[in-house]
Enzyme design. Structure first.
Site, short mmCIF file in Angstrom:
data_model
loop_
_atom_site.label_atom_id
_atom_site.label_comp_id
_atom_site.label_asym_id
_atom_site.label_seq_id
_atom_site.Cartn_x
_atom_site.Cartn_y
_atom_site.Cartn_z
N ASP A 10 49.54 42.09 50.25
CA ASP A 10 48.44 41.50 49.50
C ASP A 10 48.55 39.99 49.38
O ASP A 10 47.56 39.33 49.05
CB ASP A 10 48.38 42.11 48.09
CG ASP A 10 47.75 43.49 48.10
OD1 ASP A 10 47.26 43.90 49.17
OD2 ASP A 10 47.77 44.17 47.06
N ASN A 67 53.22 26.24 37.40
CA ASN A 67 53.64 27.65 37.46
C ASN A 67 53.82 28.12 38.90
O ASN A 67 54.93 28.34 39.35
CB ASN A 67 52.63 28.55 36.74
CG ASN A 67 53.07 28.88 35.33
OD1 ASN A 67 54.11 28.44 34.86
ND2 ASN A 67 52.25 29.64 34.62
N ASP A 80 50.49 28.87 26.61
CA ASP A 80 51.04 28.32 27.84
C ASP A 80 49.95 27.74 28.73
O ASP A 80 50.19 26.78 29.47
CB ASP A 80 51.79 29.42 28.61
CG ASP A 80 53.10 29.80 27.92
OD1 ASP A 80 53.49 29.10 26.97
OD2 ASP A 80 53.71 30.80 28.34
N GLY A 81 48.75 28.31 28.67
CA GLY A 81 47.65 27.76 29.46
C GLY A 81 47.30 26.34 29.05
O GLY A 81 46.90 25.53 29.90
#
Length: 530
Positions: free
Chosen positions: A403, A373, A294-295
């Site tokens: 966070d 993404n 996917d990267g």
């Protein structure tokens, strides 16, 4: 306050003060004690009134804080409005420049747009033809697909630095694929009103099919680096596409050097020299093939800042949410795709701008940055919680204390957003996921917002620390107090080819990649209902 405590406190403070100021050097101890006694014996009206004065001062500070917050919100709203007007201005200017260079548009030639509803199979055709042909399309946004010059033809002169002559790009058609034969009388309308009844079109549930009008001639191959198996497969695929399909091959400069080191036979493989040529790849490339996970698909999408050619992703990585094709059968897969028709998934992207505090005008921003993404805003190495004010079309949403925050596309719903507790969403559902990261609140649940909204994430001026924004895990940028991040849906989606269809590929990916809802079947032993 008891007088004995006051006496001891005043005596101690006076003694310390005397020592600091050097009083003991010239004032006898007896005189000092006498002076302290006179101070203690005096009435204490000032001490009794301090509490009331502190209450008044606290209320005044609250009022000042409220005024400062309102001023900061007004400034943020003004910045957002300025950014929106700037975006509209840039789109209008780009449209005018295209009109000057390309001649008449669809608005001037309404006959150039072909839209046909098939009879028995209920198929709606969305034609995207070359500019030099008989038919042309500017935009089909009313049908849920915004193409904006996807795969338009260009002549060889518009791409002067390519090493060899390039043939014209392949033309194609997009069409809705409907498996049912029910009456679709309201298919063209998003919302219809007839005889007091309201109906809506199922624009997000239709499968999109691509049919080549002319054979594709140019393919771009992008690979995962530092992988021996990928290098071997890339060399085999390049040879097969050149010898068996007679296609023009583009690869990255790194891959071209690797191929030439292996053999001078691969001298026909072409590449680009600088970023200026790389940004114009969509003018000559018909198809993109990715070899990796996917990267690698994210990397391929980042190569195109505007229109994106169809991407054929082969699975050679650790994840496979966007890579449905198996590399062992690449010849069969590529042959089927080149001959067509193929089912595609339009994966939406987010367009982001960073607006700095103190910008003199709306033109001073960083962007646009396109993400497939998600964009993540976190606290970085700071020990303080993030303090982020979130707005949707200038309407206040919430303040994030935790966070950080994830703004994700539906394609990225199975990535960082899923790990933070967000929902898994079908990639063709148009929407923006609003997912907090470890919020310091029990009631902060993730949201899914419509695709047409513009989100603005503001770091307030009274924030204790900085925030950090990353885009698809890269290009990390610091957000200081007063800075803002503006996100909206980009006009150019990323079309990826499907092995079956978008729904079956999505379900297969979560079953195979996540082992979703996998458990042992309940046994039949035990008491049964009578």
């Amino acid at each position: 306050m008891k007088r004995s405590n006051v006496n001891s406190t005043v005596q101690g403070n006076a003694h310390n003060l005397a020592q600091e100021n050097g009083v003991n050097d010239f004032l006898p101890l007896g005189n000092l004690e006498k002076a302290i006694k006179e101070i203690v014996d005096q009435p204490l009206p000032l001490v009794d009134g301090i509490e009331d004065q502190l209450v008044e001062f606290s209320e005044a500070m609250r009022t000042v804080g409220k005024v400062l917050r309102e001023a900061a919100e007004a400034k943020a709203a003004a910045q957002a409005e300025a950014t929106e007007w700037k975006h509209k201005y840039e789109l209008e200017r780009e449209k005018n420049l295209q009109l000057e260079t390309k001649g008449p548009t669809f608005a001037e030639n309404p006959g150039n747009f072909e839209q046909k509803v098939g009879g028995s199979d209920s198929i709606e055709h969305l034609a995207i033809e070359p500019e030099t042909g008989e038919k042309s399309q500017r935009c089909c946004g009313e049908n849920g697909i915004c193409s904006h010059e996807v795969l338009r033809d260009r002549g060889p002169d518009s791409y002067p630095n390519i090493h060899s002559k390039i043939t014209r790009k392949a033309s194609f058609k997009l069409k809705w694929c409907s498996k049912s034969k029910k009456d679709d009388q309201h298919k063209h309308d998003i919302v219809s009103f007839e005889k007091g009844n309201i109906t809506t079109a199922e624009r997000s549930s239709k499968q999109i099919s691509l049919k080549w009008e002319t054979p594709p001639q140019t393919v771009l191959i992008l690979t995962k680096p530092n992988s021996t198996s990928v290098k071997i497969l890339c060399a085999e695929m390049v040879s097969w596409l050149k010898e068996k399909r007679s296609m023009n091959i583009f690869v990255e400069p790194r891959v071209r050097n690797e191929l030439l080191e292996e053999s001078s036979y691969f001298n026909f493989a072409q590449s680009w020299i600088d970023d200026k040529e790389m940004w114009r790849l969509h003018e000559v490339v018909d198809l993109v093939v990715t070899l990796g996970g996917d990267g690698t698909v994210l990397w391929a999408a980042s190569k195109f800042k505007g229109p994106v050619p169809p991407i054929v992703p082969f699975s050679l990585g650790s994840l496979g949410f966007m890579t449905p094709f198996y590399s062992e059968r690449y010849k069969e897969c590529l042959k089927s795709i080149l001959e067509g028709p193929i089912s595609i998934t339009l994966r939406h992207r987010l367009q982001c701008h960073v607006i700095r505090e103190g910008s003199e005008n709306e033109n001073e921003n960083e962007g646009p940055i396109l993400v497939l993404n998600e964009v993540t805003i976190d606290r970085g190495i700071s020990s303080f919680l993030t303090n982020l004010e979130c707005y949707s079309d200038n309407s206040f949403v919430t303040t994030v204390q935790g966070d950080g925050l994830i703004l994700s596309t539906t394609s990225g719903s199975t990535a960082y957003s899923l790990a933070a507790g967000g929902s898994m969403v079908h990639p063709q559902v148009p929407g923006i996921l609003f997912t907090p990261i470890c919020p310091h609140s029990l009631s902060f649940r993730p949201l899914i917002l419509p695709e047409h909204v513009t989100l603005r994430i503001q770091v307030p001026l009274n924030s204790r620390g900085h925030a950090w924004a990353s885009f698809d895990g890269k290009d990390r940028k610091q957000l200081a107090p007063g800075d803002a991040l503006v996100c909206s849906m980009a006009a150019w989606p990323v079309p990826t080819a499907c092995r079956g269809d978008s729904t079956s590929d999505f379900l297969h990916s979560i079953h195979d990649g996540l082992h979703w809802n996998l458990r042992r079947t309940q046994s039949f032993d035990g008491p049964r209902e009578s």
